[in-house]
Design a protein around this motif. Structure first.
Motif: not given
Length: 298
Positions: A110-113, A135-139, A144-150
């Motif tokens: 959650a801190a990354d976006y 927040n690319t400096s934290l990733i 490779t991460y996932a951000l699932p939106l609905k």
């Protein structure tokens, strides 16, 4: 009049009658009765039932990076009034995506976006941009991460069953990441003198991948003269000082590897070129490299 001539005369009349009959019997769909659908559109629908996805890669920056996807109002006519749309980060969407595709993408921390849980499609518009800041400096660049939106609510409009959710696959890289041509010379000394089989000017046409470890550090590969991989320097990487563009070369597998004294190892951002000189080993078995790496592309 012959039978053939009679048939030829009647044929156009019969064809016209068939066309008119078919046209009259075909019921045109009434699109005015189609319910509006709100969706997260993508170029093509995933056919395996695991849900749609998009990939995005960002350069590591100190300031948040802005990114957007579209939220679309699909209907015969534009919406007559504002449509409020609620969205959520949905772990069930990610679970289904991973199970169906045999993948194991972790949820982006959650801190990354940062994002809003709601957006409005103004009256008369069909789509709007839904913005996300990363927040690319934290990733972590190694994953490779996932951000699932609905879409969870659309002010009474129907949420698309095929395009109501979207899994964003997120990766980061530093500004040096890419494929480079590599030219230069490598010396392989020994007790009997320089090895002319493996040492010498590098063969033409060689490239090396400069990857991402951190915002300023990148792994790369070194070759012998003939293009074969150089051994004994596992974990070869370079680090750029962003203030001066000075470059330090090191190896996680060989503590003796260091910058060659007297040579200005550096990065030229204007031409995306690395000028490197480094050596390792102890006399008489020393190895000395002078390389020029020129950015070619991803």
């Amino acid at each position: 009049m012959t039978k053939n001539n009679i048939f030829k005369g009647l044929l156009p009349i019969l064809l016209a009658a068939v066309i008119v009959s078919c046209k009259d019997s075909y019921v045109q769909p009434d699109f005015t009765k189609v319910s509006p659908i709100v969706e997260l559109p993508v170029a093509s629908l995933a056919g395996n039932g695991g849900g749609n996805s998009m990939s995005a890669s960002f350069s590591i920056q100190s300031a948040p990076t802005d990114y957007f996807i579209y939220v679309n109002y699909a209907a015969p006519d534009a919406n007559p009034s504002d449509v409020g749309v609620s969205l959520a980060v949905d772990t069930a969407t990610l679970g289904k995506f991973n199970r169906t595709n045999g993948s194991n993408y972790p949820l982006l921390p959650a801190a990354d976006y940062s994002l809003s849980n709601s957006i409005t499609i103004p009256a008369g518009q069909r789509k709007v941009e839904y913005h996300i800041k990363f927040n690319t400096s934290l990733i972590d660049p190694s994953a490779t991460y996932a951000l699932p939106l609905k879409i969870v609510n659309a002010s009474g409009a129907t949420v698309s069953s095929n395009f109501g959710s979207l899994t964003l696959l997120i990766g980061v890289k530093n500004i040096y990441d890419g494929t480079y041509t590599i030219k230069g010379q490598i010396t392989r000394n020994s007790a009997t003198g320089p090895d002319t089989n493996l040492g010498g000017f590098l063969k033409s046409g060689l490239t090396t991948k400069v990857g991402t470890l951190t915002a300023t550090s990148s792994p790369f590969s070194q070759y012998w003269r003939d293009g074969s991989a150089t051994g004994g320097i596992d974990g070869l990487f370079l680090t750029v000082n962003p203030a001066t563009n000075a470059v330090t070369i090191a190896s996680t597998g060989n503590a003796t590897l260091k910058n060659t004294p007297g040579y200005n190892s550096r990065y030229d951002p204007a031409t995306k070129t690395f000028y490197l000189a480094f050596d390792w080993g102890t006399a008489p078995s020393t190895r000395i490299v002078v390389d020029t790496l020129v950015y070619k592309g991803q």
